[in-house]
Design a protein around this motif. Sequence first.
Motif, mmCIF file in Angstrom:
data_model
loop_
_atom_site.group_PDB
_atom_site.id
_atom_site.type_symbol
_atom_site.label_atom_id
_atom_site.label_comp_id
_atom_site.label_asym_id
_atom_site.label_seq_id
_atom_site.Cartn_x
_atom_site.Cartn_y
_atom_site.Cartn_z
ATOM 1 N N ASN A 196 0.831 -1.213 0.000
ATOM 2 C CA ASN A 196 0.000 0.000 0.000
ATOM 3 C C ASN A 196 0.861 1.257 0.000
ATOM 4 O OD1 ASN A 196 -2.334 -1.503 0.008
ATOM 5 N ND2 ASN A 196 -2.801 -1.162 2.164
ATOM 6 N N ASN A 218 -0.448 4.143 1.087
ATOM 7 C CA ASN A 218 -0.922 4.919 2.233
ATOM 8 C C ASN A 218 -1.313 3.987 3.369
ATOM 9 O OD1 ASN A 218 -0.927 7.288 0.538
ATOM 10 N ND2 ASN A 218 -2.908 6.630 -0.251
ATOM 11 N N SER A 219 -1.399 4.554 4.574
ATOM 12 C CA SER A 219 -1.947 3.812 5.707
ATOM 13 C C SER A 219 -3.389 4.268 5.940
ATOM 14 C CB SER A 219 -1.120 4.060 6.970
ATOM 15 O OG SER A 219 -1.376 5.355 7.481
ATOM 16 N N ASP A 220 -4.039 3.699 6.921
ATOM 17 C CA ASP A 220 -5.415 4.091 7.245
ATOM 18 C C ASP A 220 -5.509 5.551 7.669
ATOM 19 O OD1 ASP A 220 -6.209 1.531 6.702
ATOM 20 O OD2 ASP A 220 -6.229 0.874 8.802
ATOM 21 N N LEU A 221 -4.384 6.127 8.058
ATOM 22 C CA LEU A 221 -4.366 7.523 8.498
ATOM 23 C C LEU A 221 -4.840 8.480 7.403
ATOM 24 C CD1 LEU A 221 -3.461 9.269 10.964
ATOM 25 C CD2 LEU A 221 -1.292 9.569 9.772
ATOM 26 N N SER A 280 -7.373 8.507 5.677
ATOM 27 C CA SER A 280 -8.803 8.814 5.741
ATOM 28 C C SER A 280 -9.099 9.992 6.665
ATOM 29 C CB SER A 280 -9.588 7.591 6.214
ATOM 30 O OG SER A 280 -9.224 7.239 7.541
ATOM 31 N N LYS A 281 -8.139 10.360 7.527
ATOM 32 C CA LYS A 281 -8.342 11.446 8.484
ATOM 33 C C LYS A 281 -7.792 12.788 7.986
ATOM 34 C CE LYS A 281 -7.833 8.154 12.296
ATOM 35 N NZ LYS A 281 -7.060 7.806 13.513
ATOM 36 N N LYS A 338 -6.424 9.253 -1.626
ATOM 37 C CA LYS A 338 -7.173 8.269 -0.851
ATOM 38 C C LYS A 338 -7.536 7.025 -1.670
ATOM 39 C CE LYS A 338 -9.236 11.367 2.573
ATOM 40 N NZ LYS A 338 -10.487 11.982 3.074
ATOM 41 N N ASP A 367 -4.786 2.946 -3.111
ATOM 42 C CA ASP A 367 -4.652 1.522 -2.809
ATOM 43 C C ASP A 367 -5.877 0.695 -3.189
ATOM 44 O OD1 ASP A 367 -2.016 1.759 -1.794
ATOM 45 O OD2 ASP A 367 -2.835 2.688 -0.003
#
Length: 351
Positions: free
Chosen positions: A261, A263-266, A268-269, A288, A291
């Motif tokens: 990936n 990006n990480s889940d971060l 989304s913030k 966003k 991935d």
Amino acid sequence: MEKKNQFKTISEGAIKLMAPENYFIKGPGTKTAGFYNMDQKLNRDITISFLKTVKPKLALDAFGGTGVRGLRINREAGINTVISEINKKSFDYIKINKEINNSNVEIYNKTFQAILNDYLFDYIDIDPYGSVLPYLDEAMINLRNRGYIGVTATDLTALTGSMPAKTLRRYRAHIINDIYRHESGIRLLISEIVKRAAAMDKAAIPVISLWHSHYYRVIFQLVSSAGKADEQLEKTGIFDRQVGLANEYKSTIEGPLWLGNLNSDLISKLNYMDNPDKLFLKTIEKVKLNDLSTYFADIADFARITNQDTKAVEASMEKLRENGINCGRSQFSDTGIKVSSSVSEALHIIY
């Protein structure tokens, strides 16, 4: 120092600063004393949004220029910030800009290596003029565990394979210089970061990755763990377009690249920005989607290799959604679509 009338007072974010009258609006420009590049505002905006989200205790702006990045980090993210600048004239400009903004940032006329010996940072920003490679290892050594490093790479001729000898010499890799080159280029940069970190028993985890104009921007977290470092290494490898895109493509050997990936889940913030401009919002929207698929489906390129007429992007995405596939525009190509299916399935639905 130059006469005052050779400078212009400008505003960016929550700060004002004195910048050279001939500051750069687009492109990389030429590295000069008091260097300020307006084209990097998006880079700085995303950095501020990220730092307001993770809230590190101590940040380093390692290549100060006018001091704009460090001053904004301190003022807008509320983070204790150190600015380092080796050029004496640039350092003098940073002192002026610190006073203009009544800022409490710490500023030093020191080399990158010297400032790292004085502190243990939670966030290090590396934005040199050119390659980030000479600075990566020392930054990783002098970063607190689970801290973050943001790198801005402008050596795109090497990363995109437009100068194959330089790509091989600098990154020990092969990149195909075509419509996919910018996704390949940023994956090559991340692969190099992951491998260098793993050699120190550290895992480099991409948090945000983007391409804009003349640079790649990658922010990654560094975790001290040999096991996690091995896990990251397993996500690097060779990309074959016939396998990864569609059978109509010729088989290729490209890389080694990062295949995990971007990006990480971060990600989304990352809407946390005061008065965001249209470019920031548009870029974050595309980032966003990075991935949804490892690479994007490029409808123009597929039409080229299959000798068909190119389909419209919006109509193509509507057709994909009708077939239950989530999709959106890729940041890496104007005719690229990130898809929740395989790229091959998406292309064959469109065509």
